[in-house]
Design a protein around this motif. Sequence first.
Motif, PDB file in Angstrom:
ATOM      1  N   GLU A 143       0.874  -1.172   0.000  1.00  0.00           N
ATOM      2  CA  GLU A 143       0.000   0.000   0.000  1.00  0.00           C
ATOM      3  C   GLU A 143       0.908   1.217   0.000  1.00  0.00           C
ATOM      4  OE1 GLU A 143      -3.905   1.737   2.342  1.00  0.00           O
ATOM      5  OE2 GLU A 143      -2.451   0.512   3.433  1.00  0.00           O
ATOM      6  N   LEU A 144       0.872   1.999  -1.059  1.00  0.00           N
ATOM      7  CA  LEU A 144       1.894   3.023  -1.279  1.00  0.00           C
ATOM      8  C   LEU A 144       1.814   4.169  -0.290  1.00  0.00           C
ATOM      9  CD1 LEU A 144       1.841   3.042  -5.174  1.00  0.00           C
ATOM     10  CD2 LEU A 144       3.607   2.099  -3.673  1.00  0.00           C
ATOM     11  N   ILE A 145       0.642   4.523   0.178  1.00  0.00           N
ATOM     12  CA  ILE A 145       0.536   5.653   1.101  1.00  0.00           C
ATOM     13  C   ILE A 145       1.142   5.308   2.449  1.00  0.00           C
ATOM     14  CG2 ILE A 145      -1.074   7.147   2.345  1.00  0.00           C
ATOM     15  CD1 ILE A 145      -2.940   6.985  -0.056  1.00  0.00           C
ATOM     16  N   SER A 146       0.775   4.148   2.985  1.00  0.00           N
ATOM     17  CA  SER A 146       1.263   3.757   4.316  1.00  0.00           C
ATOM     18  C   SER A 146       2.610   3.053   4.278  1.00  0.00           C
ATOM     19  CB  SER A 146       0.238   2.844   4.991  1.00  0.00           C
ATOM     20  OG  SER A 146       0.153   1.603   4.308  1.00  0.00           O
ATOM     21  N   GLY A 147       2.952   2.483   3.111  1.00  0.00           N
ATOM     22  CA  GLY A 147       4.173   1.699   3.018  1.00  0.00           C
ATOM     23  C   GLY A 147       4.033   0.296   3.566  1.00  0.00           C
ATOM     24  N   GLU A 148       2.821  -0.076   3.995  1.00  0.00           N
ATOM     25  CA  GLU A 148       2.586  -1.405   4.545  1.00  0.00           C
ATOM     26  C   GLU A 148       2.644  -2.443   3.429  1.00  0.00           C
ATOM     27  OE1 GLU A 148      -0.722  -3.692   7.351  1.00  0.00           O
ATOM     28  OE2 GLU A 148      -0.915  -1.553   6.871  1.00  0.00           O
ATOM     29  N   THR A 149       3.247  -3.604   3.717  1.00  0.00           N
ATOM     30  CA  THR A 149       3.437  -4.626   2.691  1.00  0.00           C
ATOM     31  C   THR A 149       2.923  -5.986   3.174  1.00  0.00           C
ATOM     32  OG1 THR A 149       5.642  -5.179   3.485  1.00  0.00           O
ATOM     33  CG2 THR A 149       5.485  -3.472   1.790  1.00  0.00           C
ATOM     34  N   ILE A 150       2.682  -6.859   2.201  1.00  0.00           N
ATOM     35  CA  ILE A 150       2.428  -8.270   2.498  1.00  0.00           C
ATOM     36  C   ILE A 150       3.307  -9.100   1.569  1.00  0.00           C
ATOM     37  CG2 ILE A 150       0.064  -7.962   3.301  1.00  0.00           C
ATOM     38  CD1 ILE A 150      -0.887  -8.967   0.536  1.00  0.00           C
ATOM     39  N   ALA A 151       3.708 -10.272   2.034  1.00  0.00           N
ATOM     40  CA  ALA A 151       4.468 -11.232   1.238  1.00  0.00           C
ATOM     41  C   ALA A 151       4.051 -12.621   1.687  1.00  0.00           C
ATOM     42  CB  ALA A 151       5.972 -11.034   1.431  1.00  0.00           C
ATOM     43  N   CYS A 152       3.660 -13.463   0.745  1.00  0.00           N
ATOM     44  CA  CYS A 152       3.146 -14.771   1.108  1.00  0.00           C
ATOM     45  C   CYS A 152       3.238 -15.720  -0.070  1.00  0.00           C
ATOM     46  CB  CYS A 152       1.691 -14.670   1.568  1.00  0.00           C
ATOM     47  SG  CYS A 152       0.570 -14.059   0.287  1.00  0.00           S
ATOM     48  N   ALA A 153       3.022 -17.012   0.210  1.00  0.00           N
ATOM     49  CA  ALA A 153       2.864 -17.975  -0.864  1.00  0.00           C
ATOM     50  C   ALA A 153       1.595 -17.638  -1.636  1.00  0.00           C
ATOM     51  CB  ALA A 153       2.799 -19.388  -0.296  1.00  0.00           C
ATOM     52  N   TYR A 154       1.605 -17.858  -2.932  1.00  0.00           N
ATOM     53  CA  TYR A 154       0.463 -17.476  -3.762  1.00  0.00           C
ATOM     54  C   TYR A 154      -0.854 -18.064  -3.262  1.00  0.00           C
ATOM     55  CZ  TYR A 154      -2.633 -17.026  -7.767  1.00  0.00           C
ATOM     56  OH  TYR A 154      -3.713 -16.741  -8.565  1.00  0.00           O
ATOM     57  N   PRO A 155      -0.933 -19.346  -2.904  1.00  0.00           N
ATOM     58  CA  PRO A 155      -2.227 -19.885  -2.443  1.00  0.00           C
ATOM     59  C   PRO A 155      -2.720 -19.256  -1.142  1.00  0.00           C
ATOM     60  CG  PRO A 155      -0.701 -21.649  -3.050  1.00  0.00           C
ATOM     61  CD  PRO A 155       0.100 -20.392  -2.984  1.00  0.00           C
ATOM     62  N   ASP A 156      -1.817 -18.578  -0.421  1.00  0.00           N
ATOM     63  CA  ASP A 156      -2.209 -17.997   0.874  1.00  0.00           C
ATOM     64  C   ASP A 156      -2.653 -16.543   0.778  1.00  0.00           C
ATOM     65  OD1 ASP A 156      -1.588 -20.371   2.122  1.00  0.00           O
ATOM     66  OD2 ASP A 156       0.475 -19.785   2.586  1.00  0.00           O
ATOM     67  N   PHE A 157      -2.627 -15.950  -0.415  1.00  0.00           N
ATOM     68  CA  PHE A 157      -2.916 -14.510  -0.452  1.00  0.00           C
ATOM     69  C   PHE A 157      -4.358 -14.175  -0.065  1.00  0.00           C
ATOM     70  CE2 PHE A 157      -4.358 -15.005  -4.911  1.00  0.00           C
ATOM     71  CZ  PHE A 157      -5.388 -14.080  -4.995  1.00  0.00           C
ATOM     72  N   PRO A 158      -5.344 -15.094  -0.160  1.00  0.00           N
ATOM     73  CA  PRO A 158      -6.675 -14.755   0.371  1.00  0.00           C
ATOM     74  C   PRO A 158      -6.663 -14.466   1.870  1.00  0.00           C
ATOM     75  CG  PRO A 158      -6.855 -16.576  -1.165  1.00  0.00           C
ATOM     76  CD  PRO A 158      -5.379 -16.351  -0.941  1.00  0.00           C
ATOM     77  N   ASN A 159      -5.652 -14.982   2.580  1.00  0.00           N
ATOM     78  CA  ASN A 159      -5.560 -14.685   4.008  1.00  0.00           C
ATOM     79  C   ASN A 159      -5.292 -13.201   4.258  1.00  0.00           C
ATOM     80  OD1 ASN A 159      -5.930 -17.363   4.738  1.00  0.00           O
ATOM     81  ND2 ASN A 159      -3.751 -17.819   4.609  1.00  0.00           N
ATOM     82  N   HIS A 160      -4.885 -12.483   3.219  1.00  0.00           N
ATOM     83  CA  HIS A 160      -4.561 -11.059   3.348  1.00  0.00           C
ATOM     84  C   HIS A 160      -5.577 -10.180   2.623  1.00  0.00           C
ATOM     85  CE1 HIS A 160      -0.588 -12.057   4.993  1.00  0.00           C
ATOM     86  NE2 HIS A 160      -0.535 -12.997   4.072  1.00  0.00           N
ATOM     87  N   PHE A 161      -6.784 -10.730   2.357  1.00  0.00           N
ATOM     88  CA  PHE A 161      -7.730  -9.959   1.557  1.00  0.00           C
ATOM     89  C   PHE A 161      -8.133  -8.658   2.244  1.00  0.00           C
ATOM     90  CE2 PHE A 161     -10.946 -11.483   4.374  1.00  0.00           C
ATOM     91  CZ  PHE A 161     -12.018 -10.625   4.218  1.00  0.00           C
ATOM     92  N   GLY A 162      -8.110  -8.637   3.592  1.00  0.00           N
ATOM     93  CA  GLY A 162      -8.472  -7.409   4.298  1.00  0.00           C
ATOM     94  C   GLY A 162      -7.531  -6.270   3.979  1.00  0.00           C
ATOM     95  N   PHE A 163      -6.269  -6.589   3.743  1.00  0.00           N
ATOM     96  CA  PHE A 163      -5.273  -5.594   3.359  1.00  0.00           C
ATOM     97  C   PHE A 163      -5.645  -4.957   2.016  1.00  0.00           C
ATOM     98  CE2 PHE A 163      -1.365  -4.815   0.881  1.00  0.00           C
ATOM     99  CZ  PHE A 163      -0.712  -3.906   1.703  1.00  0.00           C
ATOM    100  N   LEU A 164      -6.298  -5.736   1.162  1.00  0.00           N
ATOM    101  CA  LEU A 164      -6.579  -5.292  -0.204  1.00  0.00           C
ATOM    102  C   LEU A 164      -7.988  -4.747  -0.398  1.00  0.00           C
ATOM    103  CD1 LEU A 164      -4.908  -8.407  -1.834  1.00  0.00           C
ATOM    104  CD2 LEU A 164      -3.996  -6.089  -1.947  1.00  0.00           C
ATOM    105  N   LEU A 165      -8.808  -4.725   0.650  1.00  0.00           N
ATOM    106  CA  LEU A 165     -10.191  -4.281   0.518  1.00  0.00           C
ATOM    107  C   LEU A 165     -10.350  -2.870  -0.053  1.00  0.00           C
ATOM    108  CD1 LEU A 165     -12.074  -5.697   3.644  1.00  0.00           C
ATOM    109  CD2 LEU A 165     -12.407  -6.304   1.249  1.00  0.00           C
ATOM    110  N   PRO A 166      -9.421  -1.935   0.201  1.00  0.00           N
ATOM    111  CA  PRO A 166      -9.592  -0.600  -0.399  1.00  0.00           C
ATOM    112  C   PRO A 166      -9.674  -0.628  -1.926  1.00  0.00           C
ATOM    113  CG  PRO A 166      -7.998  -0.499   1.381  1.00  0.00           C
ATOM    114  CD  PRO A 166      -8.305  -1.952   1.164  1.00  0.00           C
TER     115      PRO A 166
END
Length: 932
Positions: free
Chosen positions: A104-127
């Motif tokens: 997220e470019l404004i906050s600089g917050e990042t996620i890194a994960c195995a591809y099958p696990d990226f739904p676990n981070h969907f809240g990060f991408l809700l915007p």
Amino acid sequence: MNAVEIEAAISDLAFQSFDAAEFPFAFLAAFGNKDTALKRLRTGNNNVSDVPGGVLQRNNIHIAVCAEGSVSQTLKALRVSPATTKAKAKFILATDGLTLEAEELISGETIACAYPDFPNHFGFLLPLAGISTIKEIKDNPIDVRATGRLNKLYVELLRENPDWAKDERRHDMNHFMARLVFCFFAEDTDIFNDEGLFTRTVEQMSERDGSNTHEVLETIFRAMNIKTDERVNAQPCLPVWADRFPYVNGGLFSGSTEVPHFTRMARTYLLHAGNLNWKQINPDIFGSMIQAVADDEERGALGMHYTSVPNILKVLNPLFLDELRAQLAEAGDNERKLLNLRKRMARIRVFDPACGSGNFLVIAYKQMREVEAEINRRLGKTQLGSEIPLTNFRGIELRDFPAEIARLALIIAEFQCDVLYRGQKDALAEFLPLDAQNWIVCGNALRLDWLSICPPTGTGVKLLADDLFGTPLDQTEIDFANEGGETYICGNPPYVGSKKQATEQKADLEAIFAKRTKNWKSLDYVAGWFMKAADYGTKTNSAAAFVSTNSICQGQQVSILWPLIAETKHEITFAHSSFKWANLASHNAGVTVVIVSISVNTGKDRKIFSISEDGSSVVKLVDNINPYLVHGPNTLIEPRTTPISQIPEMSRGNSPTDGGNLLLEQIELPSLYLSDRQVSDFIRPFYGADEVISGVGRFCIWIDDEDIDRALEADTIRDRVQRVRDFRINSTKSATRDAAMRPHRFDERKPVPKSRVLVVPIRSSENRPYLPVGFLEPDTVIANTAFAIVDGPLWAFALIASRLHIIWIGTVCARLELRFSYTNTVGWNTFPVPLLTEQNKADLTACAEAILLAREAHFPATIADLYDPDNMPENLRHAHERNDEVLERIYIGRRFKNDTERLEKLFELYTKMTAAAAKAKPAAKATRGKAN
């Protein structure tokens, strides 16, 4: 799309085989992008990515699919990409199908994960879907996932069992869902002493087609209602596989064990839900999210029913939690003081008379347990059990399913707190069997006696039934000692405006207010909770704080409700000025609310909380908070026929009452077949609220009495005038029938302005940063949907277009839903303006001219276009900011810090001006008497 739908879509995407070429478009589709938008990106028309394998969606995200092992390098390339900056992308994302990284470019917050696990981070991408990110969902998606799984199961079961959808079986269905929630949680938290026991048993013992799933569940539920030492003699005998389940009691598994029939798909949904890790469930938010599962009308908003913890703490902290923490800090390590605080907390009751699924109660309980745990730590007794009983957290909820979930959420919260503060072993040792006491009432809070549900003495009637999840309404009181304890009433009652209330809701308010005021029909539904809380507070040691739409502190509702509150000796203890009450709705949807606390024992200092223009929180200590939530005396703004300040008079426009026959769209003009002279003499531009805002004017037939014969020479005009006469003479109103004698004239008619006119729409959106004031040409007829200052000075435009004025209007004028409803008598005539010097007027005139020139620079953009809060042109915004600065320096010599400070100054001036006017009246009478 809502959060639940998005989670399901990206989970499906992650499950599918990775397709490098298709991934960016499938990813965007999962977040609600329409096929037309994706088609433009596919063809390259809108894709301006400068990174290989990249897809760039303006104002949203820059995605790149890359070679295996180069995800980090590709993410870096996306970050430094000129196209990313130019397109104002909010996110960047890179993947090779094995791993995925995003930022997220404004906050600089990042996620890194195995591809099958990226739904676990969907809240990060809700915007990406226009949904405001909520920390609890960003950190842990289990609540949204569980909601989605349960919803699919619920819908499938009702499809297979339509009789369970009928009113007479809906409670059974909801009770069944509550049982499932408990089982899912219990099997993942060692309550069943065997992780995954419930889901595994259903999977092993039921047929794949689901045909006997209901029988397996019925047997499990029956087992959990039989005490261990009674199972030997149970009839029918429990099978070995069911005997492994513990005795639960508490009414959750008592009564009927009937279960709806399952299909293959329903069984699959059940197993999918059970395979989630329910240990991570958050009772603060889970209950309010699954609340929509059982409501047909609300299911379309699934996943949006969420009340953020920080917002709830805006209520609970100043209501009583801050005081508990302050007392803890003051106690230090003093054993006597710590024990006194612990004893006090054990007697505190928290009462939410609109509790829904229990968010406020759960958070209050968890916060109090945190304070208690610190007391125990300081006393060196960390293994000590809690003295804070769940029965001190009372609630009323109209619908049965949320009421059941509220009890279950509190039970889960208690267990989680015991695990956290005492350890898993001690928590498990005391968890089962569940207590059978019922402390959440299902009923209409505005019709129930709050004193019987939360009695002031603390002693009630013992329960007559061993049924936590089905206690009749007249058996809800609990026998427990609470003498001398405090009661804190809190919650988020339903918002229903006076015009939208159902018959039953009107009857609820009538029962409360009809004997108190004749104007009760104008009150919002939430007013009933404030009045009930005030009545309750006359007989108890209590304080109340509710979240409410800001309408109860604006316009006519202030003069109706707050004098009644004052009669009970209650005053406002603290308040939070308007802010958005966040949820998981898309496009940052959320109602604008205030928080208001009332009590008889207000203390010396009151607190006004607000959010400054830079987004930071502000708290101000004051000696009084008036009903408009402003520091100052309890002044009520009364309508005036003339301005209180030295500003020009404003009047309402003209009312045609013509059946549409005197009004013309521009395309209709040629069909009148009028000569140029006739058009010049009898046709005028016509502007009301819609025309000012949209920029698309209409025309009207305008005939002076002395010109009627000449006007009626035109057949088309004569025909329209005749239709006006027919329309009026058939009216049920006598005044309109009288106006049929003058069918050529507007019913309410005022002189046409001979110079430019300032126009303010009566109705306008609350989302605009400024009121949509228009500046129209001479000879324009103003409609009765707007107010006008005819031949007025341009500096008056600067006043109307200011932040000060829109804040005043939003506070003292009535609202239509949330939209501004402007009036001259309350909005303009009461607007307090300091005495303006000629230099002040010249400066404000220059500001008004700058605003008009900035508008003109964007012709043909309309007011609706120009004042869109997300797309307001910078030069126009700067012109308004300059206008605000000039005007506010006239008031206080500098810019105001925030809207709270603006209102305080305006109310201070208004109070002084009204006091001065009151003093002047007797003197004026005496002078006239002497002259006579």
